[in-house]
Design a protein around this motif. Structure first.
Motif, PDB file in Angstrom:
ATOM      1  N   HIS A   1       0.811  -1.216   0.000  1.00  0.00           N
ATOM      2  CA  HIS A   1       0.000   0.000   0.000  1.00  0.00           C
ATOM      3  C   HIS A   1       0.846   1.268   0.000  1.00  0.00           C
ATOM      4  N   ASP A   2       2.059   1.190   0.529  1.00  0.00           N
ATOM      5  CA  ASP A   2       2.892   2.393   0.571  1.00  0.00           C
ATOM      6  C   ASP A   2       3.363   2.814  -0.812  1.00  0.00           C
TER       7      ASP A   2
ATOM      8  N   GLN B   1     -17.695   0.658  -0.023  1.00  0.00           N
ATOM      9  CA  GLN B   1     -16.347   0.329   0.404  1.00  0.00           C
ATOM     10  C   GLN B   1     -15.388   0.635  -0.738  1.00  0.00           C
ATOM     11  N   TYR B   2     -14.456   1.504  -0.455  1.00  0.00           N
ATOM     12  CA  TYR B   2     -13.500   1.900  -1.487  1.00  0.00           C
ATOM     13  C   TYR B   2     -12.206   1.119  -1.324  1.00  0.00           C
ATOM     14  N   PRO B   3     -11.523   0.924  -2.466  1.00  0.00           N
ATOM     15  CA  PRO B   3     -11.848   1.306  -3.845  1.00  0.00           C
ATOM     16  C   PRO B   3     -12.991   0.462  -4.433  1.00  0.00           C
TER      17      PRO B   3
ATOM     18  N   SER C   1      -9.495   0.249   4.130  1.00  0.00           N
ATOM     19  CA  SER C   1      -9.573  -0.609   2.941  1.00  0.00           C
ATOM     20  C   SER C   1      -8.189  -1.044   2.468  1.00  0.00           C
ATOM     21  N   GLU C   2      -7.247  -1.117   3.375  1.00  0.00           N
ATOM     22  CA  GLU C   2      -5.904  -1.580   3.031  1.00  0.00           C
ATOM     23  C   GLU C   2      -5.628  -2.872   3.792  1.00  0.00           C
TER      24      GLU C   2
ATOM     25  N   THR D   1      -2.105  -0.626  -7.015  1.00  0.00           N
ATOM     26  CA  THR D   1      -1.211  -1.049  -5.938  1.00  0.00           C
ATOM     27  C   THR D   1      -0.404  -2.263  -6.372  1.00  0.00           C
ATOM     28  N   PRO D   2       0.899  -2.294  -6.133  1.00  0.00           N
ATOM     29  CA  PRO D   2       1.684  -3.498  -6.452  1.00  0.00           C
ATOM     30  C   PRO D   2       1.332  -4.642  -5.510  1.00  0.00           C
TER      31      PRO D   2
END
Length: 288
Positions: free
Chosen positions: A95-96, A239-241, A152-153, A120-121
């Motif tokens: 996420h970073d 809920q995102y994304p 959401s991560e 996101t990778p």
């Protein structure tokens, strides 16, 4: 003498009438040749629309078959599958290193909300191979608020199912990406992979929400329909994304039925102008 003068006068009038008739025939013939040009263009465009309809029908069939097939593990595949192939992958989302691509507004019931596509990778459990995951759309405030993103991560190992996607075709109205500033306006898969510290041949997987449906054009809702939806449908917190529905991949701005209608219009125009052109051209050959 007077009879002779009248005879000469009569001959002169006949010659003048013949010259005028020839001039009219020449103008009519030229008008006919001019009409042949739009008739030919209309016929060509009608044939082009027929070919486009057939090409798009075959494209929809290939996409439908690919979306209905069993997903393959893209991290175990020797080669990157073709675009729109259903794939699955398991690993940890970084996420970073997420990239926010946009702005990409989302319109619901006539209301447009600014936002971004979140990419996101994802690395394999052994931290070997990796993919880019287009997780979906999120509002602009979600990008700027870390507390909203944390909801959401998911941490740890996750499994993602989606389809392989390629780079977008950038139009002349879309600005260039500026990776050094973190400004991404269109999907350039090799550049995105490089910005995330991955090899340039890293594939992009787009998450989908539902099974593909048959391609169909829905009717445009009326104002009463929109009002009924707003008053009868209970509010559900999103809920995102937000991932893209699989059925969206089977929708085009111009569907095969539209190409058929355009072809009929062009053939109708050709059918109207061609007889007029042929008639005008043949008038020169008709004897008086």
């Amino acid at each position: 003498m007077q009879r002779r003068f009248k005879a000469l006068q009569l001959i002169s009038l006949k010659e003048r009438a013949g010259q005028e008739h020839q001039q009219k025939q020449g103008r009519s013939s030229a008008y006919g040749w001019v009409l042949l040009v739009p008739a030919a263009i209309a016929g060509f465009l009608g044939c082009w629309q027929v070919n486009r309809r057939q090409w798009k029908q075959e494209l929809l069939q290939r996409r439908t078959a690919a979306l209905q097939a069993e997903p393959v593990d893209i991290l175990q595949a020797v080669d990157v599958p073709e675009e729109y192939t259903r794939v699955t992958c398991r690993g940890e989302l970084q996420h970073d290193k997420s990239v926010f691509l946009g702005p990409r507004p989302r319109t619901v019931m006539g209301t447009s909300t600014p936002g971004y596509v979140v990419i996101t990778p994802l690395r394999a459990p052994d931290w070997g191979r990796a993919v880019l995951v287009a997780r979906g759309w999120a509002p602009a405030e979600w990008r700027d608020d870390a507390s909203l993103r944390q909801r959401s991560e998911p941490a740890g190992e996750v499994q993602v199912t989606g389809v392989v996607r390629g780079s977008e075709n950038r139009s002349s109205f879309v600005p260039d990406n500026q990776p050094e500033r973190g400004a991404w306006y269109w999907i350039d898969v090799p550049a995105l992979a490089h910005a995330c510290g991955l090899p340039s041949d890293t594939p992009l997987v787009e998450v989908m929400t539902a099974e593909p449906a048959e391609p169909a054009r829905s009717a445009v809702p009326t104002s009463m329909d929109v009002l009924a939806m707003r008053t009868s449908v209970p509010h559900v917190e999103e809920q995102y994304p937000l991932a893209k529905p699989a059925a969206d991949l089977l929708q085009f701005s111009v569907m095969p039925d539209d190409h058929r209608n355009y072809a009929l219009i062009w053939f109708s125009l050709a059918g109207i102008t061609l007889p007029l052109a042929l008639r005008a051209v043949k008038q020169r050959r008709v004897p008086r």
